[in-house]
Design a protein around this motif. Structure first.
Motif, PDB file in Angstrom:
ATOM      1  N   PHE A 108       0.832  -1.200   0.000  1.00  0.00           N
ATOM      2  CA  PHE A 108       0.000   0.000   0.000  1.00  0.00           C
ATOM      3  C   PHE A 108       0.867   1.251   0.000  1.00  0.00           C
ATOM      4  O   PHE A 108       0.601   2.225  -0.704  1.00  0.00           O
ATOM      5  CB  PHE A 108      -0.916  -0.019   1.221  1.00  0.00           C
ATOM      6  N   TYR A 109       1.937   1.205   0.783  1.00  0.00           N
ATOM      7  CA  TYR A 109       2.880   2.324   0.869  1.00  0.00           C
ATOM      8  C   TYR A 109       3.521   2.604  -0.492  1.00  0.00           C
ATOM      9  O   TYR A 109       3.625   3.753  -0.931  1.00  0.00           O
ATOM     10  CB  TYR A 109       3.932   1.995   1.920  1.00  0.00           C
ATOM     11  N   GLY A 210      -6.550   4.027   4.771  1.00  0.00           N
ATOM     12  CA  GLY A 210      -6.102   2.761   4.203  1.00  0.00           C
ATOM     13  C   GLY A 210      -5.292   1.938   5.183  1.00  0.00           C
ATOM     14  O   GLY A 210      -5.506   0.720   5.319  1.00  0.00           O
ATOM     15  N   GLY A 211      -4.365   2.593   5.880  1.00  0.00           N
ATOM     16  CA  GLY A 211      -3.564   1.871   6.866  1.00  0.00           C
ATOM     17  C   GLY A 211      -4.412   1.336   8.001  1.00  0.00           C
ATOM     18  O   GLY A 211      -4.235   0.194   8.446  1.00  0.00           O
ATOM     19  N   GLY A 216      -7.136  -2.876  10.997  1.00  0.00           N
ATOM     20  CA  GLY A 216      -8.459  -3.240  11.491  1.00  0.00           C
ATOM     21  C   GLY A 216      -8.911  -4.593  10.986  1.00  0.00           C
ATOM     22  O   GLY A 216      -9.545  -5.369  11.717  1.00  0.00           O
ATOM     23  N   TYR A 217      -8.591  -4.899   9.730  1.00  0.00           N
ATOM     24  CA  TYR A 217      -8.958  -6.191   9.149  1.00  0.00           C
ATOM     25  C   TYR A 217      -8.227  -7.319   9.863  1.00  0.00           C
ATOM     26  O   TYR A 217      -8.812  -8.379  10.145  1.00  0.00           O
ATOM     27  CB  TYR A 217      -8.631  -6.207   7.659  1.00  0.00           C
ATOM     28  N   LEU A 218      -6.952  -7.093  10.180  1.00  0.00           N
ATOM     29  CA  LEU A 218      -6.188  -8.113  10.909  1.00  0.00           C
ATOM     30  C   LEU A 218      -6.839  -8.418  12.252  1.00  0.00           C
ATOM     31  O   LEU A 218      -6.953  -9.579  12.657  1.00  0.00           O
ATOM     32  CB  LEU A 218      -4.747  -7.628  11.130  1.00  0.00           C
ATOM     33  N   TYR A 219      -7.277  -7.367  12.933  1.00  0.00           N
ATOM     34  CA  TYR A 219      -7.923  -7.556  14.231  1.00  0.00           C
ATOM     35  C   TYR A 219      -9.265  -8.265  14.075  1.00  0.00           C
ATOM     36  O   TYR A 219      -9.608  -9.163  14.849  1.00  0.00           O
ATOM     37  CB  TYR A 219      -8.108  -6.207  14.928  1.00  0.00           C
ATOM     38  N   ALA A 220     -10.023  -7.879  13.058  1.00  0.00           N
ATOM     39  CA  ALA A 220     -11.338  -8.488  12.824  1.00  0.00           C
ATOM     40  C   ALA A 220     -11.225  -9.981  12.518  1.00  0.00           C
ATOM     41  O   ALA A 220     -12.088 -10.771  12.903  1.00  0.00           O
ATOM     42  CB  ALA A 220     -12.055  -7.769  11.684  1.00  0.00           C
ATOM     43  N   ALA A 230       1.745  -5.982  16.133  1.00  0.00           N
ATOM     44  CA  ALA A 230       3.001  -6.412  15.519  1.00  0.00           C
ATOM     45  C   ALA A 230       3.139  -5.868  14.099  1.00  0.00           C
ATOM     46  O   ALA A 230       4.200  -5.362  13.712  1.00  0.00           O
ATOM     47  CB  ALA A 230       3.083  -7.941  15.510  1.00  0.00           C
ATOM     48  N   ALA A 231       2.064  -5.964  13.299  1.00  0.00           N
ATOM     49  CA  ALA A 231       2.110  -5.466  11.927  1.00  0.00           C
ATOM     50  C   ALA A 231       2.318  -3.962  11.895  1.00  0.00           C
ATOM     51  O   ALA A 231       3.106  -3.436  11.099  1.00  0.00           O
ATOM     52  CB  ALA A 231       0.824  -5.851  11.199  1.00  0.00           C
ATOM     53  N   HIS A 232       1.611  -3.252  12.761  1.00  0.00           N
ATOM     54  CA  HIS A 232       1.712  -1.795  12.863  1.00  0.00           C
ATOM     55  C   HIS A 232       3.130  -1.382  13.238  1.00  0.00           C
ATOM     56  O   HIS A 232       3.722  -0.479  12.625  1.00  0.00           O
ATOM     57  CB  HIS A 232       0.707  -1.325  13.918  1.00  0.00           C
TER      58      HIS A 232
END
Length: 270
Positions: A108-109, A210-211, A216-220, A230-232
């Motif tokens: 994404f970056y 976007g970030g 948020g998707y990882l948490y969901a 960890a990803a953040h």
């Protein structure tokens, strides 16, 4: 009576307003927790890069402590307690989500970097850059702050508290989308203050959304706060690692592409 109360908490509009209020409460709490640092070194107001690394690091750490404090107050006030926090050691599958989140964030970056270059878009800098300047040591300190304070505090408040609160009224994906938009909107005033145009503000705010959607998707998908943390942390660590290399080897002057990557890195939020 209980059924009526449940319907009220499940109301989409009410849930969205509560989530937005929780997100904003983090900003207000941060204003309170950073006061000691600002009072001890008033130059942080006017000339932050001229203050000591200790002063700047303390200010930023207390800022993230404010986010955690806002979340903790909500847990105490609602009686949810710390059992509400989804924190455990990731399974092998969940580590896979961490890796996917890191790679997705980096992709994404790069996409944002290319888009900014092709369309010649302006982008306001991140407020944190005003505390770093050209100080390489401060960049290394920021990497430590990201792993120990920034990622844990932001993911706790904006994913485990704000996003999870939205689950009462929306599906998981809807909650991710709404929480991400809220996260972007609360950053709008900060970027607007540092930009010269609405477009320059919109670019980093879009990146924020976007970030937030990725984390948020990882948490969901995992219901495990350590996964987006960890990803953040690794993603932001990459940002500051790139900035450190740029300052150490003067990449901005040597290579226009590297210069663009650094500029976008400093536009991407913590």
């Amino acid at each position: 009576m209980a059924t009526s109360s449940r319907r009220w908490t499940d109301d989409p509009l009410w849930s969205t307003l509560i989530a937005a209020g929780l997100a904003i409460s983090g900003l207000f709490a941060a204003q309170f927790t950073t006061l000691p640092a600002l009072l001890l070194d008033p130059a942080l107001f006017t000339a932050p890069t001229e203050t000591s690394i200790a002063s700047r690091a303390t200010l930023l750490i207390l800022n993230f402590v404010g986010f955690a404090l806002a979340g903790a107050i909500y847990l105490a006030a609602t009686g949810r307690g710390w059992a509400y926090v989804d924190l455990r050691m990731p399974t092998r599958r969940e580590w896979g989500y961490v890796l996917a989140g890191i790679l997705g964030g980096l992709a994404f970056y790069v996409l944002v970097s290319v888009t900014v270059q092709v369309l010649s878009l302006p982008a306001a800098e991140n407020q944190v850059s005003t505390y770093i300047g050209d100080d390489q040591t401060m960049v290394l300190v920021m990497i430590v702050i990201v792993f120990l304070f920034n990622a844990p505090a932001e993911e706790f408040l904006y994913r485990n508290i704000v996003q999870k609160r939205l689950y009462d009224a929306f599906s998981r994906l809807q909650s991710v989308a709404i929480a991400s938009v809220i996260f972007g909107l609360i950053h709008f005033p900060v970027y607007a203050a540092l930009s010269e145009s609405l477009l320059a503000t919109a670019v980093p705010v879009t990146v924020v959304v976007g970030g937030a959607a990725i984390f948020g998707y990882l948490y969901a998908k995992t219901d495990n706060l350590l996964v987006p943390i960890a990803a953040h942390a690794v993603f932001n660590g990459f940002q500051f690692g790139l900035l450190y290399l740029a300052l150490e080897y003067d990449l901005e002057a040597a290579d226009p592409t590297s210069s663009l990557l650094v500029d976008v890195a400093m536009a991407v939020p913590l």
